[in-house]
Design an enzyme around this catalytic site. Structure first.
Site, short mmCIF file in Angstrom:
data_model
loop_
_atom_site.label_atom_id
_atom_site.label_comp_id
_atom_site.label_asym_id
_atom_site.label_seq_id
_atom_site.Cartn_x
_atom_site.Cartn_y
_atom_site.Cartn_z
N GLY A 52 0.86 -1.38 -0.01
CA GLY A 52 -0.11 0.10 0.08
C GLY A 52 0.77 1.25 0.05
O GLY A 52 2.14 1.31 0.51
N ASP A 53 0.37 2.31 -0.69
CA ASP A 53 0.90 3.59 -0.39
C ASP A 53 -0.17 4.72 -0.26
O ASP A 53 -1.36 4.35 -0.99
CB ASP A 53 1.83 3.98 -1.81
CG ASP A 53 2.81 5.12 -1.54
OD1 ASP A 53 3.33 5.33 -0.40
OD2 ASP A 53 2.79 5.71 -2.55
N THR A 54 0.31 5.67 0.30
CA THR A 54 -0.88 6.70 0.45
C THR A 54 0.05 8.07 0.51
O THR A 54 1.12 8.30 1.05
CB THR A 54 -1.46 6.87 1.94
OG1 THR A 54 -2.12 5.49 1.99
CG2 THR A 54 -2.42 7.89 2.00
#
Length: 190
Positions: A69-71
């Site tokens: 995941g990346d935000t």
């Protein structure tokens, strides 16, 4: 078995919140946006690279499914990332003050024979923040290591006048989208 390719304590907490059993795989990948790369494409690519690198590390583990995941916080096509120091955190918060920005969160699931992903986009509005408020928040230390120099689940909750989208996505892992992906891979709560 599900593995989380992340060092983020928030992602671990969010997966635990929905009752999913998982292991972790530690990675240290560079996160560099290519010139002209659209913000959502960048976030998705980084999340995919994390999942893929995690799967490579687990190549001997039968049935491994890796979540990457990346935000990122995005304003006017600028991807904010994490502040390098106090001055950088102050500058980020000044830019976000009195504006609506977007938080883009991507989730990828990768296994030996399959991959799938989802992207969450959330609009977050901050009221005008005065210099004393920004300084006090930065001095708390909370902005460091946080995309956009704030943690919605912490003291910065007081800065959010409006949110349209996924609260958990702003924290770092959109749970609705993640749950849908996990179900497609036959992974549910334990």
């Amino acid at each position: 078995m599900l593995y989380l390719a992340s060092q983020s304590p928030r992602r671990r907490e969010l997966l635990e919140q929905i009752g999913v059993r998982f292991g972790t795989v530690q990675l240290d990948l560079p996160e560099v946006r290519a010139p002209g790369e659209p913000p959502a494409d960048y976030v998705s690519r980084v999340a995919r690279e994390k999942a893929g690198a995690g799967l490579l590390k687990l190549s001997g583990v039968r049935g491994a499914v890796v979540l990457g995941g990346d935000t990122e916080v995005v304003l006017d096509d600028e991807v904010f990332g994490k502040p390098a120091d106090r001055a950088h955190a102050v500058a980020m918060l000044r830019k976000l003050s009195g504006r609506t920005h977007e938080v883009v969160s991507a989730v990828w699931l990768v296994s030996a024979g399959r991959e799938d992903h989802a992207i969450s986009r959330t609009a977050v509005t901050f009221p005008a923040l005065d210099e004393a408020t920004i300084a006090a928040y930065v001095d708390s230390g909370e902005p460091m290591g946080r995309a956009g120099a704030y943690a919605i689940q912490g003291r910065a909750a007081a800065f959010v006048s409006r949110i349209d989208g996924s609260y958990s996505g702003v924290m770092g892992l959109p749970l609705f989208e993640t749950t849908q992906l996990l179900h497609r891979f036959g992974i549910g709560a334990s």
